[in-house]
Design an enzyme around this catalytic site. Structure first.
Site, PDB file in Angstrom:
ATOM      1  N   HIS A   1      -2.823 -25.995 -45.295  1.00 15.65           N
ATOM      2  CA  HIS A   1      -4.052 -26.796 -45.261  1.00 15.65           C
ATOM      3  C   HIS A   1      -4.616 -26.892 -43.852  1.00 15.65           C
ATOM      4  CE1 HIS A   1      -1.739 -30.293 -43.787  1.00 15.65           C
ATOM      5  NE2 HIS A   1      -2.897 -30.901 -43.588  1.00 15.65           N
TER       6      HIS A   1
ATOM      7  N   LEU B   1      -1.328 -37.473 -38.730  1.00 18.15           N
ATOM      8  CA  LEU B   1      -1.659 -36.738 -39.947  1.00 18.15           C
ATOM      9  C   LEU B   1      -0.484 -35.835 -40.293  1.00 18.15           C
ATOM     10  CD1 LEU B   1      -5.302 -35.714 -38.976  1.00 18.15           C
ATOM     11  CD2 LEU B   1      -4.615 -37.596 -40.483  1.00 18.15           C
ATOM     12  N   SER B   2      -0.455 -35.337 -41.515  1.00 21.68           N
ATOM     13  CA  SER B   2       0.694 -34.500 -41.883  1.00 21.68           C
ATOM     14  C   SER B   2       0.808 -33.291 -40.963  1.00 21.68           C
ATOM     15  CB  SER B   2       0.614 -34.066 -43.343  1.00 21.68           C
ATOM     16  OG  SER B   2      -0.606 -33.426 -43.627  1.00 21.68           O
ATOM     17  N   GLU B   3      -0.326 -32.702 -40.556  1.00 26.69           N
ATOM     18  CA  GLU B   3      -0.308 -31.650 -39.540  1.00 26.69           C
ATOM     19  C   GLU B   3      -1.546 -31.702 -38.671  1.00 26.69           C
ATOM     20  OE1 GLU B   3       2.970 -29.748 -41.857  1.00 26.69           O
ATOM     21  OE2 GLU B   3       1.034 -30.545 -42.497  1.00 26.69           O
ATOM     22  N   THR B   4      -1.352 -31.319 -37.418  1.00 25.79           N
ATOM     23  CA  THR B   4      -2.453 -31.035 -36.498  1.00 25.79           C
ATOM     24  C   THR B   4      -2.340 -29.574 -36.089  1.00 25.79           C
ATOM     25  OG1 THR B   4      -2.548 -33.301 -35.647  1.00 25.79           O
ATOM     26  CG2 THR B   4      -3.504 -31.570 -34.273  1.00 25.79           C
TER      27      THR B   4
END
Length: 274
Positions: free
Chosen positions: A77, A47-50
């Site tokens: 986000h 994912l774009s960030e964790t």
């Protein structure tokens, strides 16, 4: 093997549009393992960030964010997602979850129309357009303005302002060429579907196009507030996976309001902490 509670939250989702918003992973831990483990989990999640959370004291957590390739200094986000998880799981005794991060203390609470979040503004100065970036963005028209943005992930950042929403929506970026340029770009315009719209391309941070980017709005919000003369604005990110939010900049901070529905929860299994 160790099992860790794990959630996927779709931050800044449009409540009228299924499968919208920016997916963020949220992983709860008792203590941070080695960076290689955190990076491996984030890379596996893709994912774009964790977001990784470790409790510090009542209603306060240490929070770190990883893209599939790097640890970052600020992620909006995934912070909203982390707040939604601990608030909805009953882990917050008061009204607000607080997070200690590389960007200072950030907070998430409940609002009348979703969750609210407080992030710092990110400054910008006049910049210059260059032909390589213009070609890589695949724009149908020249930018109205270009700004250099304070670096927050070690990468060069710019904001390109174009004339209208259609130019943002219809941009056809060449992600390979953008990676060669080596900068992250916010593309924005006045909106017809909201006060302003944007897209965010972050190849220098390991993400080709981020769906709905909190950190980008730390620059977008003060820019558009000044240009439009509005203290509180509606915003939409209009790439392939859209989303919506409201922003209100004041005193060097930006207050965000947005939805953060839970998409899944469960656990992930990792090798013993290293």
């Amino acid at each position: 093997m160790t099992k860790l509670p794990y959630f996927e939250i779709h931050s800044f989702a449009d409540p009228d549009m299924p499968f919208s918003g920016n997916p963020a992973g949220v992983c709860l831990m008792d203590a941070f393992p080695g960076d290689a483990v955190l990076a491996g989990i984030a890379n596996s999640n893709n994912l774009s960030e964790t977001a990784f959370l470790v409790p510090r004291e009542t209603d306060v957590w240490d929070l770190r964010w990883f893209t599939p390739t790097v640890e970052v200094d600020l992620c909006g986000h995934a912070t909203l997602a982390a707040g939604a998880v601990v608030l909805e799981n009953g882990a917050v005794r008061g009204d607000t979850a607080h997070f200690e991060t590389r960007s200072g203390r950030l907070s998430v609470g409940r609002g009348e129309t979703g969750f609210t979040m407080d992030l710092p503004q990110i400054g910008f100065t006049a910049g210059e357009a260059d032909s390589a970036t213009a070609a890589a963005l695949g724009l149908a028209g020249a930018p109205v303005d270009v700004f250099d943005i304070e670096r927050i992930h070690g990468a060069r950042y710019q904001m390109w302002v174009v004339e209208n929403e259609a130019l943002v929506r219809e941009a056809r970026p060449d992600h390979g060429r953008l990676r060669e340029v080596g900068k992250n770009v916010i593309l924005t315009a006045p909106g017809t579907s909201a006060d302003f719209v944007s897209r965010f391309f972050a190849p220098a941070s390991g993400v080709d196009e981020d769906p709905v980017t909190g950190s980008a709005h730390c620059t977008l919000a003060p820019y558009w507030a000044d240009r439009l003369g509005k203290p509180r604005m509606t915003a939409r990110q209009i790439g392939p996976r859209p989303g919506c939010l409201e922003v209100e900049p004041a005193a060097g901070r930006v207050t965000f309001t947005g939805h953060a529905p839970r998409y899944l929860d469960g656990s992930i299994a990792v090798a013993a902490a290293q």
